[in-house]
Enzyme design. Structure first.
Site, PDB file in Angstrom:
ATOM      1  N   HIS A 129      28.525  -3.298 -32.541  1.00 32.80           N
ATOM      2  CA  HIS A 129      28.461  -1.831 -32.446  1.00 32.80           C
ATOM      3  C   HIS A 129      29.506  -1.161 -33.308  1.00 32.80           C
ATOM      4  O   HIS A 129      29.882  -0.009 -33.066  1.00 32.80           O
ATOM      5  CB  HIS A 129      28.591  -1.413 -30.977  1.00 32.80           C
ATOM      6  CG  HIS A 129      27.433  -1.911 -30.157  1.00 32.80           C
ATOM      7  ND1 HIS A 129      27.515  -2.135 -28.802  1.00 32.80           N
ATOM      8  CD2 HIS A 129      26.175  -2.271 -30.521  1.00 32.80           C
ATOM      9  CE1 HIS A 129      26.344  -2.584 -28.357  1.00 32.80           C
ATOM     10  NE2 HIS A 129      25.511  -2.681 -29.381  1.00 32.80           N
ATOM     11  N   CYS A 160      33.934  10.983 -53.309  1.00 34.21           N
ATOM     12  CA  CYS A 160      32.855  11.995 -53.462  1.00 34.21           C
ATOM     13  C   CYS A 160      33.070  13.220 -52.589  1.00 34.21           C
ATOM     14  O   CYS A 160      32.202  14.089 -52.523  1.00 34.21           O
ATOM     15  CB  CYS A 160      31.510  11.346 -53.123  1.00 34.21           C
ATOM     16  SG  CYS A 160      31.261  11.113 -51.357  1.00 34.21           S
ATOM     17  N   THR A 198      30.307  -7.743 -19.747  1.00 33.55           N
ATOM     18  CA  THR A 198      29.279  -6.809 -20.205  1.00 33.55           C
ATOM     19  C   THR A 198      28.238  -6.613 -19.121  1.00 33.55           C
ATOM     20  O   THR A 198      27.886  -7.543 -18.398  1.00 33.55           O
ATOM     21  CB  THR A 198      28.598  -7.295 -21.508  1.00 33.55           C
ATOM     22  OG1 THR A 198      27.668  -6.302 -21.953  1.00 33.55           O
ATOM     23  CG2 THR A 198      27.871  -8.620 -21.319  1.00 33.55           C
TER      24      THR A 198
END
Ligand code: OAD
Length: 251
Positions: A129, A160, A198
């Site tokens: 992630h 940029c 998790t």
């Protein structure tokens, strides 16, 4: 949280790890909880309990209010800079050293965006992630350098002048191709998968241990509470990472 860890369970898990050549350690927010990093779904302190995901962790939120989204992630990165790896992170790094010294290998595949595995000495095969410390230009995709992660105001690309965005995966975005490929390769080569901290609620990340279990790879899970992945495991250790992982090294 359950009581003292059952020694027979620890011995069984340690025996699986001892017999393995290649171990994958698959981690989620619970891995960093004892370092003081809030989990996503913990009712008391979870990040979402204070924010709605739609307000912060989506491309739409970024388009709507870049400064607020940037400041939230910069705050999380600064907070991670203030904490340290816990005994669980150190145990994973020690397990990796032991495997390497006997010609084996350990691959860390994490859903976490902190750098606590790395700071404990582990190499991470894939940050599925993304990472709080890999901001990049939204326009030309040029990496912006980890130190910019904690800059409180929205930085712009030196090349940029495009806005620098957090290097994390937002809801609805594709996972980083390189991290996903590395994770798939690691799981395919694994003799044992060790899942730590998790809930297993988010895909495609959660599909990796499930498919490994379907291939017959032994799965060990460390979590104070059962998760959606627990039914696929061969050995569930109902304990915190900072307790169970060092215990596995002491057998
Ligand atoms: P969750 O917050 O969904 O789950 C945390 C898990 O850790 C729970 O199962 C807890 O029981 C467990 N836990 C809590 N303290 C622990 C400890 N000390 N030791 C071990 N386990 C502990 O977090 P994740 O499963 O990582 O995605 O969430 C997966 C993904 O959902 C995140 O990567 C994020 C989120 O949306 C993105 O940002 C794309």
């Amino acid at each position: 949280m359950r009581d003292a860890l059952d020694s027979a369970l620890v011995e069984r898990a340690a025996a699986l790890l001892e017999a393995a050549g290649h171990v994958v350690v698959f981690t989620g927010a619970g891995m960093s909880a004892e370092s003081g990093v809030p989990t996503f779904r913990d009712a008391m302190t979870g990040l979402w309990s204070r924010f709605s995901p739609e307000d912060l962790a989506t491309p739409e939120a970024w388009e709507r209010d870049r400064e607020t989204v940037w400041r939230w992630y910069a705050g999380r990165a600064a907070a991670v800079r203030e904490v340290a790896p816990n005994d669980g992170h150190r145990a994973v790094a020690e397990l990796g050293d032991r495997l390497t010294s006997r010609g084996g290998a350990l691959s860390v595949v994490t859903q976490n965006v902190d750098d606590l595995h790395e700071r404990a000495g582990s190499e991470v095969a894939g940050h599925l992630h993304g990472s709080l410390f890999q901001p990049r230009c939204e326009v030309c995709d040029r990496p912006a350098g980890g130190e910019l992660s904690v800059a409180p105001d929205l930085p712009h690309c030196e090349l940029c002048d495009g806005p620098i965005r957090p290097g994390v995966v937002w809801f609805g975005e594709m996972l980083p191709a390189g991290a996903w490929r590395a994770a798939e390769q690691a799981f395919a080569a694994a003799d044992v998968v060790l899942i730590v901290g998790t809930s297993g609620l988010v895909y495609p990340a959660a599909s990796l241990p499930i498919e490994a279990a379907e291939r017959g790879t032994p799965i060990i899970e460390v979590n104070p509470e059962p998760s959606t992945l627990t039914p696929t495991t061969d050995c569930f250790l109902p304990a915190a990472a900072g307790t169970a992982l060092p215990a596995l090294l002491r057998v």
